[in-house]
Design a protein around this motif. Sequence first.
Motif, mmCIF file in Angstrom:
data_model
loop_
_atom_site.group_PDB
_atom_site.id
_atom_site.type_symbol
_atom_site.label_atom_id
_atom_site.label_comp_id
_atom_site.label_asym_id
_atom_site.label_seq_id
_atom_site.Cartn_x
_atom_site.Cartn_y
_atom_site.Cartn_z
ATOM 1 N N ALA A 199 0.817 -1.208 0.000
ATOM 2 C CA ALA A 199 0.000 0.000 0.000
ATOM 3 C C ALA A 199 0.854 1.263 0.000
ATOM 4 O O ALA A 199 0.373 2.338 -0.343
ATOM 5 C CB ALA A 199 -0.926 0.002 1.207
ATOM 6 N N SER A 200 2.126 1.147 0.386
ATOM 7 C CA SER A 200 3.018 2.293 0.432
ATOM 8 C C SER A 200 4.340 1.916 -0.210
ATOM 9 O O SER A 200 4.749 0.761 -0.175
ATOM 10 C CB SER A 200 3.244 2.729 1.886
ATOM 11 N N ASP A 201 5.025 2.898 -0.794
ATOM 12 C CA ASP A 201 6.273 2.587 -1.504
ATOM 13 C C ASP A 201 7.493 2.576 -0.603
ATOM 14 O O ASP A 201 8.599 2.293 -1.067
ATOM 15 C CB ASP A 201 6.470 3.542 -2.678
ATOM 16 N N SER A 202 7.336 2.899 0.693
ATOM 17 C CA SER A 202 8.469 2.831 1.598
ATOM 18 C C SER A 202 7.981 2.654 3.036
ATOM 19 O O SER A 202 6.857 3.037 3.380
ATOM 20 C CB SER A 202 9.329 4.094 1.505
ATOM 21 N N LYS A 203 8.853 2.106 3.863
ATOM 22 C CA LYS A 203 8.522 1.957 5.287
ATOM 23 C C LYS A 203 8.356 3.313 5.952
ATOM 24 O O LYS A 203 7.521 3.490 6.846
ATOM 25 C CB LYS A 203 9.580 1.118 5.985
ATOM 26 N N LEU A 204 9.171 4.286 5.547
ATOM 27 C CA LEU A 204 9.053 5.611 6.135
ATOM 28 C C LEU A 204 7.692 6.222 5.829
ATOM 29 O O LEU A 204 7.034 6.756 6.725
ATOM 30 C CB LEU A 204 10.175 6.515 5.620
ATOM 31 N N ALA A 205 7.269 6.142 4.573
ATOM 32 C CA ALA A 205 5.976 6.698 4.202
ATOM 33 C C ALA A 205 4.851 6.034 4.977
ATOM 34 O O ALA A 205 3.898 6.694 5.430
ATOM 35 C CB ALA A 205 5.752 6.554 2.700
ATOM 36 N N ARG A 206 4.944 4.736 5.151
ATOM 37 C CA ARG A 206 3.897 4.029 5.901
ATOM 38 C C ARG A 206 3.912 4.417 7.380
ATOM 39 O O ARG A 206 2.867 4.596 8.003
ATOM 40 C CB ARG A 206 4.067 2.530 5.748
#
Length: 210
Positions: A199-206
């Motif tokens: 659902a998100s392109d990075s762990k940080l964004a999530r």
Amino acid sequence: MTADAEPRRSIEVERKYDADDGTQLPDWSALPGIAHADEAEVRELDARYLDTADGALARARVAVRRRSGGPDAGWHVKVSAPDGRHEWQWPLDEDAEDPVVPAAVAAAIAQWAEPPFTPLARVRNTRTAYALRDTAGALVAEFVDDRVRARDERSGRESEWREWEVELGPAAPADPAWQAAFFAAVDAAVAAVGARPAASDSKLARTLAR
């Protein structure tokens, strides 16, 4: 680390997937170019992300982190680009509870942001990694099964999830057609066990719920 230290540079070509806690691992035997997978390697990773107070790095789609644990422990700068995520890496400095961006890293990101940098997020991850190799034993790709615990340091929000990544290795052909066929086969293997594109392109964004 000296102020003029040169980073190690690479480009990540990868896909991410969301998996439920009980989802079984995919069967990689049908992937193009893969002869076998190594035994699992467990890594405990701890990443601390920083940004300016007004989020200058985030607006530029740049991430800065200090990560301990695993074979690529160090300071990382990740820059999103059409051909993949460009990563620059410097050696790890002394362990610190409140890390300070080293001069070499600050100089590399000066085009996007200037100090001071403050804590943005902390992402801790129990990673189980599998090397996917060709008939010669060369690394074509790495599959990782991540159990993530994350905290948005500015809001206090905490979250947990399970995520898979498949990243091409040095033995993967550079041919775009081959890479497209490889990731199509990965998508099919993942779908077969009930996982799905992330659902998100990075762990940080999530972590930051972006």
